[in-house]
Design a protein around this motif. Structure first.
Motif, short mmCIF file in Angstrom:
data_model
loop_
_atom_site.label_atom_id
_atom_site.label_comp_id
_atom_site.label_asym_id
_atom_site.label_seq_id
_atom_site.Cartn_x
_atom_site.Cartn_y
_atom_site.Cartn_z
N LEU A 217 0.83 -1.21 0.00
CA LEU A 217 0.00 0.00 0.00
C LEU A 217 0.86 1.25 0.00
O LEU A 217 0.52 2.26 -0.60
N LEU A 218 1.97 1.15 0.70
CA LEU A 218 2.82 2.33 0.84
C LEU A 218 4.22 2.01 0.36
O LEU A 218 4.72 0.92 0.59
N THR A 219 4.86 2.92 -0.31
CA THR A 219 6.26 2.68 -0.67
C THR A 219 7.16 3.17 0.45
O THR A 219 8.19 2.61 0.72
N LEU A 220 6.77 4.25 1.13
CA LEU A 220 7.59 4.76 2.23
C LEU A 220 6.78 4.69 3.52
O LEU A 220 5.83 5.41 3.71
N ILE A 221 7.18 3.76 4.37
CA ILE A 221 6.47 3.63 5.65
C ILE A 221 7.37 4.23 6.71
O ILE A 221 8.47 3.75 6.93
N THR A 222 6.93 5.28 7.36
CA THR A 222 7.76 5.82 8.44
C THR A 222 7.56 4.94 9.65
O THR A 222 6.49 4.38 9.88
N PHE A 223 8.60 4.86 10.42
CA PHE A 223 8.58 3.98 11.57
C PHE A 223 7.51 4.40 12.58
O PHE A 223 6.82 3.58 13.15
N SER A 224 7.35 5.71 12.74
CA SER A 224 6.39 6.19 13.74
C SER A 224 4.97 5.78 13.39
O SER A 224 4.12 5.66 14.27
N SER A 225 4.68 5.50 12.10
CA SER A 225 3.33 5.16 11.71
C SER A 225 2.87 3.84 12.31
O SER A 225 1.70 3.57 12.43
N ILE A 226 3.82 2.98 12.69
CA ILE A 226 3.41 1.73 13.32
C ILE A 226 3.90 1.67 14.77
O ILE A 226 3.61 0.73 15.49
N PHE A 227 4.63 2.69 15.15
CA PHE A 227 5.31 2.58 16.43
C PHE A 227 4.40 2.75 17.64
O PHE A 227 4.72 2.33 18.73
N ASN A 228 3.21 3.34 17.42
CA ASN A 228 2.33 3.52 18.57
C ASN A 228 1.83 2.18 19.12
O ASN A 228 1.22 2.13 20.17
N LEU A 229 2.12 1.08 18.41
CA LEU A 229 1.79 -0.24 18.94
C LEU A 229 2.67 -0.57 20.14
O LEU A 229 2.37 -1.44 20.93
N MET A 230 3.76 0.14 20.27
CA MET A 230 4.75 -0.23 21.28
C MET A 230 5.09 0.99 22.14
O MET A 230 5.27 2.07 21.61
N GLU A 231 5.17 0.81 23.41
CA GLU A 231 5.52 1.95 24.24
C GLU A 231 6.89 1.79 24.86
O GLU A 231 7.58 2.76 25.12
N LYS A 232 7.27 0.55 25.10
CA LYS A 232 8.52 0.34 25.82
C LYS A 232 9.28 -0.86 25.24
O LYS A 232 8.67 -1.89 24.95
#
Ligand SMILES: Cc1cc2nc3c(=O)[nH]c(=O)nc-3n(C[C@H](O)[C@H](O)[C@H](O)COP(=O)(O)OP(=O)(O)OC[C@H]3O[C@@H](n4cnc5c(N)ncnc54)[C@H](O)[C@@H]3O)c2cc1C
Length: 400
Positions: free
Chosen positions: A17-32
């Protein structure tokens, strides 16, 4: 599902779907996370590959778009024997042990390397006695395989060379650092290390026994998360990372000087002129090993690196330094012409040893005594950092 499984599912959903996925776009799955490693040079990669054998929830952050874009790809690619460093220094111990680990690793993963050996060549008579000092230092470091080579024997190995005698180090070699780092990256990924490129650490704060890591991505967005342990392997920027977390790097002895090293190449007609590395005789406490011949695995020859201190990171090669390289090589091979030398590339050593300073060792410190438990600094990882990388990784893993 743990965060890594969620991450993988999320990546699968997003891929295509995306050619450029920024890390922050999936990072909210993880807090620590448990461990954050800063810098994907050879040291950060080796630590990620080693530590992930036992520990989970590890993230490796790299500001560039790929691994090994800085010092780890701008060097001589030599597997050093561990000859010159003061005995009992980390450099001596890690080089000698790291060399063996590295040869085993290259063999195990069928990676390209050559145990080509190296000659330290005395061109003048007064250099011969220095060969004895070098051999003595090598023995103190546990390198007992150096052999004296007399003039006639030397000519059998390298027919065209000028030299009175030499020391031969059979355990010195050359290897493909790109493939080595690529393999470390694969091992880390297979062990579920989350590697995030284009992710520059711009802030670190101590928060309730953890570290808040603030990261800037390529599109200038930022995100933050918590980490129990932080490992600073930021190479030329490792002093800066230590400052970000609040360390007074001057009083801690973490000041990094940039020791630039340039290379000049010889034309293809000299390919395979010799099959071993050729080094000059240098005093034992020198800042570098002297301009030597560097072989690649295809037999092409480069000369370098020289050393001079710079204030900025700049990888250009100054053509006016050609004469310095020519003077170094013509001692052994008087038939090489000055205009046959072409500017090649440059690297920068992150040196703790400033102008006029004596030998400085690698610094690998867990910083509890600075009020920063779980924060591990690796500062001044200059040569023999490549050779020592697997041993450094084991050492850091034990500290964790
Ligand atoms: C000219 C020269 C010749 C050498 N020859 C040899 C040799 O023959 N044999 C040998 O054993 N050693 C050699 N060395 C030494 C060896 O290259 C280094 O010790 C080794 O590459 C250091 O690796 P590193 O991972 O610490 O640093 P680097 O490769 O510089 O990696 C550090 C990484 O951290 C990243 N980073 C920095 N700041 C941040 C941030 N804020 N956020 C995220 N990422 C960040 C950088 O982008 C970089 O990728 C040589 C060095 C030089 C310069």
């Amino acid at each position: 599902m743990d965060w890594q499984e969620k991450f993988q599912v999320s990546m699968k959903q997003l891929s295509g779907l995306l050619t450029l996925i920024t890390f922050s776009s999936i990072f909210n799955l993880m807090e620590k996370v448990t461990i954050t490693i800063i810098g994907a040079g050879v040291i950060g990669l080796a630590i990620a590959a080693e530590v992930s054998k036992k520990r989970k929830d590890i993230i490796l952050l790299e500001k560039n778009e790929k691994f090994g874009q800085e010092t780890s790809s701008r060097n001589s690619e030599v597997i050093h024997a561990g000859i010159y460093y003061p005995e009992n220094s980390l450099k001596a111990k890690f080089c000698v042990e790291g060399k063996m680990l590295l040869y085993d690793f290259l063999e195990k993963y069928s990676l390209p390397y050559k145990r080509c050996g190296k000659f330290i060549v005395a061109v003048e008579k007064n250099e011969i006695e220095k060969l004895y000092l070098i051999k003595e230092q090598a023995s103190k470091n546990g390198v007992d395989d150096l052999k004296f080579i007399e003039k006639n024997e030397l000519k059998k190995f390298i027919p065209n060379i000028r030299g009175k005698s030499a020391l031969f180090s059979p355990s010195t070699g050359i290897f493909d650092t790109y493939k080595f780092m690529q393999t470390l990256e694969t091992i880390a990924k297979n062990n579920k290390v989350l590697i995030s490129y284009n992710s520059e650490v711009i802030g670190i704060e101590k928060v309730n026994g953890n570290y808040k890591i603030i990261v800037k991505e390529q599109d200038n967005t930022t995100f933050e998360f918590l980490s129990e342990i932080v490992v600073n392997c930021a190479g030329l920027y490792s002093e800066k990372i230590a400052q970000i977390v609040g360390i007074n790097t001057k009083s801690a002895g973490y000041k990094i000087y940039y020791g630039k090293g340039e290379y000049f190449s010889l034309p293809g007609k000299y390919k395979n002129l010799f099959n071993s590395l050729i080094y000059p005789v240098i005093p034992l406490n020198s800042k570098s090993l002297g301009i030597h011949t560097v072989l690649d695995l295809q037999g092409m020859i480069r000369l370098g690196p020289n050393i001079f201190y710079v204030k900025e990171i700049d990888y250009s090669v100054d053509e006016s330094h050609r004469e310095e390289f020519y003077n170094a090589v013509k001692r052994y091979f008087p038939f090489i012409e000055e205009d046959e030398l072409s500017p090649d590339m440059a690297g920068i050593r992150p040196k703790l040893q400033g102008p006029g300073d004596d030998f400085k060792d690698f610094v690998i410190n867990e910083e509890t005594d600075k009020g920063l438990p779980g924060f591990i600094n690796l500062i001044g990882i200059d040569s023999p950092g490549l050779t020592s990388s697997l041993k450094i990784a084991k050492y850091v893993s034990n500290k964790i």
